[in-house]
Motif scaffolding. Structure first.
Motif, PDB file in Angstrom:
ATOM      1  N   LYS A 151     -20.319 -37.999 -82.704  1.00 50.18           N
ATOM      2  CA  LYS A 151     -21.009 -39.133 -83.261  1.00 50.18           C
ATOM      3  C   LYS A 151     -20.135 -39.827 -84.358  1.00 50.18           C
ATOM      4  O   LYS A 151     -19.615 -39.028 -85.128  1.00 50.18           O
ATOM      5  N   MET A 152     -19.608 -40.880 -84.140  1.00 54.57           N
ATOM      6  CA  MET A 152     -18.957 -41.658 -85.391  1.00 54.57           C
ATOM      7  C   MET A 152     -19.794 -43.107 -85.595  1.00 54.57           C
ATOM      8  O   MET A 152     -19.436 -43.850 -84.925  1.00 54.57           O
ATOM      9  N   ARG A 153     -20.296 -42.938 -86.732  1.00 51.63           N
ATOM     10  CA  ARG A 153     -21.090 -44.130 -86.892  1.00 51.63           C
ATOM     11  C   ARG A 153     -22.140 -44.378 -85.602  1.00 51.63           C
ATOM     12  O   ARG A 153     -22.811 -43.576 -85.096  1.00 51.63           O
ATOM     13  N   ASP A 154     -21.959 -45.760 -85.097  1.00 52.47           N
ATOM     14  CA  ASP A 154     -22.721 -45.933 -83.717  1.00 52.47           C
ATOM     15  C   ASP A 154     -22.049 -45.856 -82.484  1.00 52.47           C
ATOM     16  O   ASP A 154     -22.611 -46.268 -81.390  1.00 52.47           O
ATOM     17  N   ASP A 166     -18.343 -46.979 -76.956  1.00 52.07           N
ATOM     18  CA  ASP A 166     -20.052 -47.156 -77.787  1.00 52.07           C
ATOM     19  C   ASP A 166     -21.136 -46.554 -76.566  1.00 52.07           C
ATOM     20  O   ASP A 166     -20.568 -46.330 -75.652  1.00 52.07           O
TER      21      ASP A 166
END
Ligand SMILES: [Zn+2]
Length: 182
Positions: A151-154, A166
């Protein structure tokens, strides 16, 4: 299967004529079966029921399901339900989740594991939603190389090929407790 045998989701009576009895649910104009079994129409009590020995139950509005994405369409995803409120289900039941209002390119890919909430039953179709923080993708893979993602932010980033993509991620993304409940 004889004429009296009904399958989950199948219409068994009209709501003007009967009340929903055992192993049934009401949706708009029809009473539908929640399990496989024989129909039992009690005209005296005006009760439509299904006699069943099986324990297949259709998730109710408000139930939280975990399932595997079967199809990823432009405006919706179809999910095969695997768990209802944390309990493993044996029946093959599908729900659909409208995603056209979510501003992401890839809400979820086919084979992703997602968490969703049941919002309605319409014409025998179970509708679910991923519109809240804890709902959405729990497990996914890289779209390019099928590698493991983090996971990288959203968004998610592939550990192997570094592709960033995404998803509508659940706040429970990366936790795997749900896999141990079976
Ligand atoms: Zn990759």
């Amino acid at each position: 299967m004889n004429d009296n045998q009904k399958i989950p989701g199948e219409k068994i009576a009209q709501v003007e004529e009967y009340l929903p009895g055992n192993n049934t649910f009401e949706d708009d104009y029809a009473i539908r079966a929640t399990t496989i079994g024989d129909i039992n129409l009690d005209s005296k009590e005006r009760l439509a029921s299904i006699n069943s020995k099986t324990q297949i139950t259709v998730p109710k509005v408000g139930d939280v399901i975990i399932g595997v994405v079967e199809a990823n369409l432009p405006s919706m995803i179809a999910i095969m339900i695997k768990y209802v409120n944390g309990k493993k289900v044996v029946a093959d039941l599908e729900c659909v989740c409208v995603t056209r209002h979510i501003r992401k390119k890839n809400i979820a890919l086919a084979k992703d594991v997602v968490k969703a909430k049941i919002i309605s039953h319409i014409n025998g179709t179970i509708h679910a939603s991923v519109d809240s923080q804890e709902l959405g993708v729990l497990f996914t893979k890289c779209r390019k190389c099928f590698g493991t993602v983090v996971k990288m932010r959203d968004a998610v980033k592939c550990k192997d090929c570094t592709w960033i993509d995404d998803r509508k991620l659940s706040s429970d993304f990366g936790k795997s407790e749900f896999l141990e409940q079976n």
